[in-house]
Scaffold this active site. Structure first.
Site, mmCIF file in Angstrom:
data_model
loop_
_atom_site.group_PDB
_atom_site.id
_atom_site.type_symbol
_atom_site.label_atom_id
_atom_site.label_comp_id
_atom_site.label_asym_id
_atom_site.label_seq_id
_atom_site.Cartn_x
_atom_site.Cartn_y
_atom_site.Cartn_z
ATOM 1 N N LYS A 1 0.862 -1.184 0.000
ATOM 2 C CA LYS A 1 0.000 0.000 0.000
ATOM 3 C C LYS A 1 0.898 1.234 0.000
ATOM 4 C CE LYS A 1 -4.145 -1.813 2.219
ATOM 5 N NZ LYS A 1 -5.057 -1.631 3.362
ATOM 6 N N HIS B 1 2.319 6.327 3.022
ATOM 7 C CA HIS B 1 1.817 7.702 3.011
ATOM 8 C C HIS B 1 2.614 8.579 3.966
ATOM 9 C CE1 HIS B 1 -0.257 7.188 6.814
ATOM 10 N NE2 HIS B 1 -0.792 6.073 6.358
ATOM 11 N N HIS C 1 3.347 7.882 7.565
ATOM 12 C CA HIS C 1 4.434 6.945 7.899
ATOM 13 C C HIS C 1 5.762 7.691 7.994
ATOM 14 C CE1 HIS C 1 1.655 3.826 5.987
ATOM 15 N NE2 HIS C 1 1.739 3.520 7.261
#
Length: 579
Positions: A140, A143, A146
Site C-alpha cells: 500500500k 503515506h 508513515h
C-alpha cells in the site's frame, strides 16, 4: 555539567537562608532564556516554587515582596556576582570569567554527552523502552503519516539512548490480512518477477492498484478469499509467494531507511501474531471478558457500568482475529520477550481511540504494565506533493527534497565546491523536512510548503546546516582551538555572553523534551543557538584579532558548533561540514 555546578552553588546558599535541603531547591533554579532586547541574569529562582504550599495562592505583589526580601538576605560570592529581585523571582548573575571558563571546559570535556550528564537526570532510573514506529503496509502507499511516524519515533529513540536508556526499535509491518489475498491473485495476473526484484514496493503497489479495479467482481473476491485462506492454513506454495513479497519489501525499506539515517532492531508484523491472537481470544474467554453479539462477533465490554454501551470488537463472526487482537498478542509477547519498562507507539492521532481500547483491555486482562504503555500521537501533514503529483512512496519525497535542494545550492553564489554535492543536498534537504515537521507541537496538523522548508534564511533546517558548516570552516581556516591556553577575559562582550548563557541552558531543554517527548524544545533551542552564533560571527571576528582574543573566540565557536551538532543528531539530522 556547567549549569549543574552553578545551580548547586546557588542552592547551597539558598538552603542556609530558607532552611531547606539544597537538593529540593535545584529543580526550582532555572537558566534564564537569552533576550535579544536586554541584558538578562543567568539563573532565576521562582519564589512560588519554594514557598509553603498552603500559601501558594499568594498574590503577585506578595511574591514580589518575598522575592525582594529573599534577595536582600543573600550575598554575592566568588560564583555569584550579582543578585536582584524580579516579579516573583530572585535572579543570579554568575561571575563572567567563571561562566566562560566553566561552560567551555564542560562542553569540551563532555563532548557528545554535554547536557545529558546533568544532575537534572540523576534521579531518572535507567529503563528499557520498546518503541514501535514507522510501520508501513506492504503493497500500500507509504503515506506521509508513515514519514512522520518514522522521524518522530527515531527522535524519541535517539533521545532515550542519549540519556542512557536501552531501546528496542520495532517496525510493525502491515503484512497480513485480506489485501494479501487480493495481492496474491493480482500477482498471478499482472505480476512480473523482474520488476518485483528491481523495485518491489513500486511493483506490488501497481499490482494492487490494478487488481483493486476488479475487487468488486465476484470471481476475484472468491479467488482472493481462497488465496488468503490458504495463507492462513500455511499452504507452502502460497506462503512462499507471500514471504517473497515481504522479504523483498523489507530489503527495500532497509535501503530507504538508511537514507533517512534510521534503523530498526526488529521487523515484526501482524503475520507473527496470527496464532498468538487465537490464544488471546482464549484468554479473554477464560477470564469472562469475551462476549458474543447477535451477529456472532466477539466483543469486550469497556463501559464503566458494564452495560455494553462501549465495546471493542476483537473477533469476527467466523472466529478469526482483528487488528486489535493481534496488537494485544504483540504487546503481551513483547513483555515476555523484552521485559520492558515502557512501551511507546508512534502513530497519527486518528488511532488514539484504538490505543485507548488496547490499553484498557490489557488492564482488564490483569496486566498492570498496561499503565506503562504510551501512545505518542501526531497530526496530519497537508499539501505535501512532489512535482509529479501526489506522494506515494517515501523515496519520492527523499528524491524530491534532494533535487530541489541541489537546484537551490547550484543557483547560490556562496555554495562552495563540494566533494559530493548530491549527498550534501540530501542531508541538508532532510534537515529541512525534519525541522519543518518538528517546529510545532506534534499533535498539530500543519500545511507543508517546499519553499518555506528550503529557505536558507529564517528558522529552517537549511539555516541550521549552514550555521554548522560555517562554524566548521572557521575552525578549518584558523586551526582547531586549544582550551588549555584560553584567556576567558577576552570573552566579556555582550554577544559572547549571550552565546555562553544559551549554552548553559542546554540540559534544561533536553530535560523538557525527555519529559513530554516533544522535539520542538530542542528545535527552538538550536535555532536560537544558530541565530546567536551568526550574530557573534559578525561582531566577534577571529581573523585579524590579537592571538589571545582569536583563540578565545575560536573556542567559543567550537563549543557552539559542538552543541549544535549534538542537538541535530538527536533530531535525526546528520550535520554537514561544507555547503
Amino acid at each position: 555539567m556547567a549549569a549543574g555546578s552553578f545551580r548547586r552553588s546557588i542552592a547551597s546558599q539558598l538552603s542556609k537562608v530558607l532552611d531547606l535541603p539544597p537538593e529540593n531547591l535545584i529543580k526550582s533554579i532555572s537558566a534564564v532564556p537569552v533576550s535579544k532586547k536586554r541584558y538578562v541574569a543567568d539563573f532565576q529562582l521562582s519564589i512560588a516554587s519554594v514557598i509553603e504550599k498552603s500559601s501558594s495562592d499568594c498574590l503577585a505583589q506578595d511574591l514580589h515582596r518575598q522575592a525582594q526580601q529573599l534577595a536582600e538576605r543573600l550575598k554575592c560570592d566568588s560564583v555569584v556576582s550579582e543578585i536582584s529581585a524580579g516579579p516573583g523571582t530572585v535572579n543570579f548573575t554568575i561571575n563572567r570569567e567563571l561562566l566562560a571558563k566553566t561552560v567551555l571546559q564542560q562542553v569540551w570535556k563532555d563532548g557528545p554527552e554535554y547536557g545529558v550528564k546533568s544532575e537534572l537526570f540523576s534521579t531518572v532510573p535507567r529503563e528499557k523502552a520498546v518503541i514501535e514506529f514507522s510501520s508501513p503496509n506492504i503493497a500500500k502507499k507509504f503515506h506521509i503519516g508513515h514519514l512522520r511516524s518514522t522521524i518522530v519515533g527515531n527522535f524519541i529513540a535517539n533521545l532515550k539512548v542519549a540519556l542512557g536508556h536501552e531501546v528496542v526499535r520495532i517496525n510493525y509491518l502491515g503484512d497480513w490480512g485480506m489485501q494479501f489475498g487480493l495481492l496474491g491473485v493480482g500477482f498471478q495476473s499482472f505480476g512480473n518477477q523482474e520488476k518485483l526484484k528491481s523495485s518491489p514496493l513500486q511493483h506490488l503497489f501497481e499490482v494492487y492498484v490494478q487488481i483493486n479495479k476488479a475487487a468488486e467482481d465476484e470471481n476475484t473476491k472468491k479467488l482472493a478469499k481462497d488465496f488468503f485462506r490458504k495463507l492462513e492454513e500455511h499452504d507452502e506454495q502460497t506462503l512462499s509467494i507471500w514471504k517473497q513479497f515481504r522479504d523483498l519489501s523489507i530489503e527495500e525499506y532497509i535501503r530507504i531507511y538508511k537514507r533517512l539515517g534510521v534503523h530498526f532492531d526488529e521487523y515484526s508484523g501482524e503475520s507473527f501474531y496470527q496464532e498468538k491472537a487465537q490464544e488471546v481470544l482464549k484468554m479473554l474467554e477464560d477470564k469472562g471478558l469475551l462476549q458474543k453479539t447477535v451477529k456472532g462477533t466477539g466483543v469486550v465490554d469497556l463501559s464503566e457500568k458494564r452495560d455494553l454501551s462501549a465495546v471493542s470488537t476483537v473477533m469476527r463472526s467466523n472466529g478469526t482475529s482483528l487488528y486489535i487482537t493481534r496488537d494485544l498478542a504483540a504487546a503481551i509477547d513483547r513483555m515476555n520477550k523484552h521485559s520492558w519498562d515502557t512501551m511507546i507507539y508512534v502513530t497519527d492521532k486518528s488511532q488514539s481511540n484504538h490505543f485507548q481500547q488496547l490499553f484498557q483491555i490489557l488492564k482488564l486482562m490483569g496486566y498492570d504494565w498496561a499503565e506503562r504503555c504510551q501512545h505518542v500521537s501526531f497530526g496530519l501533514i497537508q499539501g505535501m506533493k512532489t512535482r509529479r503529483g501526489e506522494v506515494i512512496f517515501l523515496e519520492d519525497v527523499l528524491n524530491e527534497v534532494r533535487s530541489r535542494m541541489l537546484q537551490n545550492m547550484t543557483s547560490t553564489k556562496t555554495t562552495k565546491e563540494l566533494q559530493d554535492p548530491v549527498e550534501t543536498a540530501e542531508k541538508v534537504g532532510l534537515a529541512a523536512l525534519i525541522i519543518q515537521d518538528f517546529r510545532g507541537l506534534l499533535s498539530s496538523d500543519y500545511q507543508f510548503s517546499w519553499d518555506r522548508a528550503l529557505q536558507s534564511r529564517g528558522d529552517t533546517g537549511v539555516f541550521l546546516q549552514y550555521t554548522h558548516a560555517r562554524l566548521h570552516s572557521l575552525e578549518q581556516m584558523h586551526g582547531n582551538a586549544e582550551l588549555t591556553d584560553v584567556n576567558v577575559a577576552c570573552l566579556l562582550e555582550p554577544d559572547a555572553i549571550s552565546l555562553l548563557q544559551h549554552l548553559l541552558r542546554y540540559d534544561e531543554v533536553l530535560h523538557r523534551s525527555s519529559q513530554d517527548l516533544q522535539p520542538k524544545h530542542i528545535v527552538s533551542y538550536l535555532l536560537t543557538l544558530s541565530h546567536l552564533a551568526a550574530v557573534a560571527h559578525k561582531t566577534l571576528p577571529v581573523k585579524g584579532s590579537a592571538r589571545d582574543v582569536a583563540q578565545a573566540r575560536l573556542c567559543l565557536f567550537h563549543a557552539a558548533r559542538s552543541v549544535l551538532a549534538n542537538g541535530m543528531k538527536l533530531l535525526g539530522i546528520t550535520p554537514v561540514t561544507q555547503m
